[in-house]
Design a protein around this motif. Sequence first.
Motif, PDB file in Angstrom:
ATOM      1  N   ILE A   1       1.061  -1.519   0.124  1.00  0.00           N
ATOM      2  CA  ILE A   1       0.388   0.303  -0.419  1.00  0.00           C
ATOM      3  C   ILE A   1       0.853   1.182   0.392  1.00  0.00           C
ATOM      4  O   ILE A   1       0.359   2.195  -0.315  1.00  0.00           O
ATOM      5  N   TYR A   2       2.203   1.009   0.745  1.00  0.00           N
ATOM      6  CA  TYR A   2       2.856   2.516   0.935  1.00  0.00           C
ATOM      7  C   TYR A   2       3.075   2.893  -0.119  1.00  0.00           C
ATOM      8  O   TYR A   2       3.350   3.771  -0.671  1.00  0.00           O
TER       9      TYR A   2
ATOM     10  N   SER B   1       2.229   1.807  -3.368  1.00  0.00           N
ATOM     11  CA  SER B   1       1.712   1.756  -4.368  1.00  0.00           C
ATOM     12  C   SER B   1       1.184   3.493  -4.295  1.00  0.00           C
ATOM     13  O   SER B   1       1.334   4.649  -5.703  1.00  0.00           O
ATOM     14  N   GLN B   2       1.614   4.025  -2.862  1.00  0.00           N
ATOM     15  CA  GLN B   2       1.425   5.687  -2.996  1.00  0.00           C
ATOM     16  C   GLN B   2       2.131   6.663  -3.401  1.00  0.00           C
ATOM     17  O   GLN B   2       1.888   7.502  -4.136  1.00  0.00           O
ATOM     18  N   PHE B   3       3.569   5.924  -2.821  1.00  0.00           N
ATOM     19  CA  PHE B   3       4.606   7.241  -3.165  1.00  0.00           C
ATOM     20  C   PHE B   3       6.125   6.165  -4.098  1.00  0.00           C
ATOM     21  O   PHE B   3       7.295   5.810  -4.018  1.00  0.00           O
TER      22      PHE B   3
END
Length: 114
Positions: free
Chosen positions: A100-101, A103-105
């Motif tokens: 998740i992390y 994919s955001q950054f």
Amino acid sequence: MPLITLLLNLTTIMIMWIGAGSVAAGTMEVGTIMAAISYSAQILLGFGILTSVILVIPRGQVSIQRIYGADRIIVMEHGNLVETGTHKELLKKNGAYADIYNSQFADGVNSKAI
């Protein structure tokens, strides 16, 4: 946003007031007034959106700082507990939280840059 709406309405009234006198005198056409109202609305709504963005950025920064400083983060998927730990621990596990992390950054921003 209410201030921008008030400014938009007051600007429209001012344009109509000044424009009505010019139309009555024959120095301006109604289409010119409508264009001025349209342009002023676009400009003021642009300022409204800019204001919203300016207000949201600090909130996002505070949220990120809370996550990075949390003693315990709980990751759930479909109602099931997947993993727990601190931000650094969860990134080291390379599990759901790391996915998740990342994919955001995806553009290369890391936790030290924020």
